[in-house]
Design a protein around this motif. Structure first.
Motif, PDB file in Angstrom:
ATOM      1  N   TYR A 173      21.624  -6.782   4.479  1.00 54.49           N
ATOM      2  CA  TYR A 173      21.903  -5.394   4.866  1.00 54.49           C
ATOM      3  C   TYR A 173      22.592  -4.632   3.727  1.00 54.49           C
ATOM      4  O   TYR A 173      22.553  -3.408   3.690  1.00 54.49           O
ATOM      5  CB  TYR A 173      22.717  -5.326   6.170  1.00 54.49           C
ATOM      6  N   ILE A 174      23.195  -5.346   2.800  1.00 54.39           N
ATOM      7  CA  ILE A 174      23.763  -4.694   1.609  1.00 54.39           C
ATOM      8  C   ILE A 174      22.679  -4.536   0.544  1.00 54.39           C
ATOM      9  O   ILE A 174      22.461  -3.443   0.001  1.00 54.39           O
ATOM     10  CB  ILE A 174      24.939  -5.528   1.034  1.00 54.39           C
ATOM     11  N   MET A 175      21.976  -5.634   0.261  1.00 59.06           N
ATOM     12  CA  MET A 175      21.053  -5.645  -0.891  1.00 59.06           C
ATOM     13  C   MET A 175      19.771  -4.852  -0.630  1.00 59.06           C
ATOM     14  O   MET A 175      19.205  -4.262  -1.552  1.00 59.06           O
ATOM     15  CB  MET A 175      20.684  -7.094  -1.260  1.00 59.06           C
ATOM     16  N   ASN A 176      19.308  -4.869   0.623  1.00 62.15           N
ATOM     17  CA  ASN A 176      17.973  -4.298   0.887  1.00 62.15           C
ATOM     18  C   ASN A 176      18.002  -2.941   1.568  1.00 62.15           C
ATOM     19  O   ASN A 176      16.959  -2.393   1.908  1.00 62.15           O
ATOM     20  CB  ASN A 176      17.136  -5.271   1.744  1.00 62.15           C
ATOM     21  N   GLU A 177      19.193  -2.438   1.829  1.00 61.95           N
ATOM     22  CA  GLU A 177      19.250  -1.153   2.542  1.00 61.95           C
ATOM     23  C   GLU A 177      19.994  -0.100   1.721  1.00 61.95           C
ATOM     24  O   GLU A 177      20.664   0.771   2.265  1.00 61.95           O
ATOM     25  CB  GLU A 177      19.921  -1.355   3.913  1.00 61.95           C
ATOM     26  N   GLY A 178      19.889  -0.244   0.410  1.00 63.66           N
ATOM     27  CA  GLY A 178      20.456   0.788  -0.464  1.00 63.66           C
ATOM     28  C   GLY A 178      21.965   0.818  -0.492  1.00 63.66           C
ATOM     29  O   GLY A 178      22.580   1.825  -0.845  1.00 63.66           O
ATOM     30  N   ARG A 179      22.597  -0.296  -0.107  1.00 58.69           N
ATOM     31  CA  ARG A 179      24.059  -0.296  -0.061  1.00 58.69           C
ATOM     32  C   ARG A 179      24.685  -1.109  -1.187  1.00 58.69           C
ATOM     33  O   ARG A 179      25.875  -1.402  -1.153  1.00 58.69           O
ATOM     34  CB  ARG A 179      24.527  -0.863   1.285  1.00 58.69           C
ATOM     35  N   TYR A 180      23.866  -1.546  -2.121  1.00 57.49           N
ATOM     36  CA  TYR A 180      24.388  -2.194  -3.329  1.00 57.49           C
ATOM     37  C   TYR A 180      24.059  -1.244  -4.476  1.00 57.49           C
ATOM     38  O   TYR A 180      22.903  -1.113  -4.885  1.00 57.49           O
ATOM     39  CB  TYR A 180      23.729  -3.556  -3.530  1.00 57.49           C
ATOM     40  N   ILE A 181      25.086  -0.565  -4.951  1.00 59.96           N
ATOM     41  CA  ILE A 181      24.872   0.509  -5.920  1.00 59.96           C
ATOM     42  C   ILE A 181      25.459   0.078  -7.260  1.00 59.96           C
ATOM     43  O   ILE A 181      26.651  -0.252  -7.355  1.00 59.96           O
ATOM     44  CB  ILE A 181      25.513   1.814  -5.399  1.00 59.96           C
ATOM     45  N   VAL A 182      24.599   0.058  -8.250  1.00 63.28           N
ATOM     46  CA  VAL A 182      24.983  -0.417  -9.581  1.00 63.28           C
ATOM     47  C   VAL A 182      24.876   0.748 -10.553  1.00 63.28           C
ATOM     48  O   VAL A 182      23.869   1.452 -10.575  1.00 63.28           O
ATOM     49  CB  VAL A 182      24.030  -1.548 -10.038  1.00 63.28           C
ATOM     50  N   ALA A 183      25.906   0.921 -11.372  1.00 58.54           N
ATOM     51  CA  ALA A 183      25.814   1.976 -12.382  1.00 58.54           C
ATOM     52  C   ALA A 183      24.972   1.508 -13.565  1.00 58.54           C
ATOM     53  O   ALA A 183      24.202   2.280 -14.125  1.00 58.54           O
ATOM     54  CB  ALA A 183      27.210   2.388 -12.837  1.00 58.54           C
ATOM     55  N   SER A 184      25.119   0.218 -13.945  1.00 62.11           N
ATOM     56  CA  SER A 184      24.394  -0.260 -15.122  1.00 62.11           C
ATOM     57  C   SER A 184      24.121  -1.759 -15.005  1.00 62.11           C
ATOM     58  O   SER A 184      25.060  -2.549 -14.815  1.00 62.11           O
ATOM     59  CB  SER A 184      25.242   0.028 -16.371  1.00 62.11           C
ATOM     60  N   ASP A 185      22.856  -2.122 -15.107  1.00 66.82           N
ATOM     61  CA  ASP A 185      22.493  -3.549 -15.186  1.00 66.82           C
ATOM     62  C   ASP A 185      22.609  -3.977 -16.641  1.00 66.82           C
ATOM     63  O   ASP A 185      22.082  -3.299 -17.534  1.00 66.82           O
ATOM     64  CB  ASP A 185      21.060  -3.758 -14.693  1.00 66.82           C
ATOM     65  N   VAL A 186      23.292  -5.098 -16.879  1.00 67.24           N
ATOM     66  CA  VAL A 186      23.512  -5.521 -18.270  1.00 67.24           C
ATOM     67  C   VAL A 186      23.136  -6.997 -18.447  1.00 67.24           C
ATOM     68  O   VAL A 186      23.121  -7.768 -17.483  1.00 67.24           O
ATOM     69  CB  VAL A 186      24.991  -5.322 -18.696  1.00 67.24           C
ATOM     70  N   ASN A 187      22.866  -7.361 -19.702  1.00 65.92           N
ATOM     71  CA  ASN A 187      22.607  -8.765 -20.001  1.00 65.92           C
ATOM     72  C   ASN A 187      23.888  -9.580 -19.832  1.00 65.92           C
ATOM     73  O   ASN A 187      24.990  -9.029 -19.776  1.00 65.92           O
ATOM     74  CB  ASN A 187      22.086  -8.906 -21.431  1.00 65.92           C
ATOM     75  N   ASP A 188      23.716 -10.891 -19.817  1.00 63.79           N
ATOM     76  CA  ASP A 188      24.853 -11.776 -19.576  1.00 63.79           C
ATOM     77  C   ASP A 188      25.669 -11.982 -20.847  1.00 63.79           C
ATOM     78  O   ASP A 188      25.703 -13.069 -21.414  1.00 63.79           O
ATOM     79  CB  ASP A 188      24.347 -13.118 -19.025  1.00 63.79           C
ATOM     80  N   SER A 189      26.318 -10.919 -21.297  1.00 58.09           N
ATOM     81  CA  SER A 189      27.197 -11.030 -22.465  1.00 58.09           C
ATOM     82  C   SER A 189      28.653 -10.955 -21.991  1.00 58.09           C
ATOM     83  O   SER A 189      28.913 -10.716 -20.811  1.00 58.09           O
ATOM     84  CB  SER A 189      26.913  -9.885 -23.446  1.00 58.09           C
ATOM     85  N   TRP A 190      29.560 -11.153 -22.917  1.00 58.34           N
ATOM     86  CA  TRP A 190      30.981 -11.019 -22.586  1.00 58.34           C
ATOM     87  C   TRP A 190      31.320  -9.527 -22.626  1.00 58.34           C
ATOM     88  O   TRP A 190      31.168  -8.874 -23.660  1.00 58.34           O
ATOM     89  CB  TRP A 190      31.825 -11.788 -23.606  1.00 58.34           C
ATOM     90  N   LEU A 191      31.749  -8.987 -21.496  1.00 59.14           N
ATOM     91  CA  LEU A 191      32.066  -7.557 -21.450  1.00 59.14           C
ATOM     92  C   LEU A 191      33.525  -7.356 -21.858  1.00 59.14           C
ATOM     93  O   LEU A 191      34.433  -7.915 -21.235  1.00 59.14           O
ATOM     94  CB  LEU A 191      31.825  -7.002 -20.049  1.00 59.14           C
ATOM     95  N   CYS A 192      33.716  -6.570 -22.917  1.00 62.53           N
ATOM     96  CA  CYS A 192      35.077  -6.279 -23.395  1.00 62.53           C
ATOM     97  C   CYS A 192      35.480  -4.905 -22.875  1.00 62.53           C
ATOM     98  O   CYS A 192      34.931  -3.879 -23.308  1.00 62.53           O
ATOM     99  CB  CYS A 192      35.121  -6.286 -24.913  1.00 62.53           C
ATOM    100  N   PHE A 193      36.425  -4.895 -21.954  1.00 58.52           N
ATOM    101  CA  PHE A 193      36.860  -3.640 -21.352  1.00 58.52           C
ATOM    102  C   PHE A 193      38.015  -3.035 -22.138  1.00 58.52           C
ATOM    103  O   PHE A 193      38.833  -3.779 -22.699  1.00 58.52           O
ATOM    104  CB  PHE A 193      37.241  -3.867 -19.884  1.00 58.52           C
ATOM    105  N   PRO A 194      38.096  -1.718 -22.156  1.00 55.51           N
ATOM    106  CA  PRO A 194      39.115  -1.076 -22.998  1.00 55.51           C
ATOM    107  C   PRO A 194      40.547  -1.443 -22.604  1.00 55.51           C
ATOM    108  O   PRO A 194      41.408  -1.562 -23.468  1.00 55.51           O
ATOM    109  CB  PRO A 194      38.852   0.427 -22.806  1.00 55.51           C
ATOM    110  N   TYR A 195      40.777  -1.647 -21.316  1.00 54.77           N
ATOM    111  CA  TYR A 195      42.156  -1.953 -20.891  1.00 54.77           C
ATOM    112  C   TYR A 195      42.582  -3.362 -21.278  1.00 54.77           C
ATOM    113  O   TYR A 195      43.753  -3.707 -21.136  1.00 54.77           O
ATOM    114  CB  TYR A 195      42.336  -1.720 -19.376  1.00 54.77           C
TER     115      TYR A 195
END
Ligand SMILES: O=P(O)(O)OC[C@H]1O[C@H](OP(=O)(O)OP(=O)(O)O)[C@H](O)[C@@H]1O
Length: 213
Positions: A173-195
């Motif tokens: 009900y989350i994945m198939n009914e438009g309730r999983y909202i992603v801003a950006s799909d990314v490859n499996d790299s190490w994400l370095c966040f500014p904080y």
């Protein structure tokens, strides 16, 4: 990941901000404009606050309250069993303030609740958060049987979804009914966040060089 090294993706505050701006439109279009944002602390706090600015605009100027829940999968909380549980078990460090929710809304039931985090890596944290929040809904139904007919609707927003096999799943009900909202799909790299950076100027230069600005 590349062999022997880790791909590093540098992300700037600007990039997060712009993704939140775009995502607010997607959230409105999904019909899931939330009554309450539940930010998964720590990483979900900053996108939740950025998102609130843009959701307010999409929501006719009405501000949406943010509740923080603390869930940690990878953080050393100084416990004796840290090495055994890191990356395997979610530790709850903070939870909903139901008194405040009830004071403000009368009930948790019948509300649209948007769970916000900055990254969906193995999906363990999000799955745990949703399961625990669903338990709160069941408890609220027991406490307020006269309101149990009110449908509580969850949706999930993440800034970055890593494209990789997930250890846990979110319900259909989350994945198939438009309730999983992603801003950006990314490859499996190490994400370095500014904080997490101790040199924000260098960090921003690197993010800019990678186009994440
Ligand atoms: O999809 P998963 O594999 O569950 O990983 C994602 C989670 O990991 C990070 O949290 P972390 O436990 O590092 O805590 P933090 O947010 O306080 O840094 C991140 O903020 C997500 O909540």
């Amino acid at each position: 990941m590349t062999e022997g090294t880790v791909d590093m993706t540098y992300i700037s505050y600007n990039h997060m901000h712009k993704l939140c701006q775009q995502a607010a439109v997607k959230i409105r279009e999904s019909g899931q404009m939330p009554d309450i944002i539940v930010a998964i602390s720590g990483g979900g706090l900053i996108p939740a606050r950025m998102l609130r600015t843009f959701l307010k605009k999409e929501n006719g100027g009405k501000n949406i309250p943010i509740q923080a829940i603390g869930l940690s999968l990878y953080e050393d909380l100084g416990t004796d069993d840290f090495k055994q549980v890191i990356g395997k078990q979610v530790v709850k460090t903070q939870w909903l303030d139901l008194d405040i929710i009830n004071e403000r809304f009368g009930t948790l039931l019948g509300k649209k609740i948007l769970i916000v985090d900055e990254v969906d890596d193995t999906r363990t944290t999000l799955a745990y958060a949703l399961e625990e929040l669903e338990k709160e809904v069941e408890l609220a139904k027991q406490r307020q049987p006269e309101k149990q007919h009110l449908d509580t609707e969850f949706s999930v927003f993440v800034l970055y979804n890593k494209l990789k096999p997930k250890k846990k799943q979110l319900p259909d009900y989350i994945m198939n009914e438009g309730r999983y909202i992603v801003a950006s799909d990314v490859n499996d790299s190490w994400l370095c966040f500014p904080y997490d950076s101790t040199d924000i100027d260098l960090h921003t230069q690197r993010a800019t060089a990678q186009g994440n600005i």
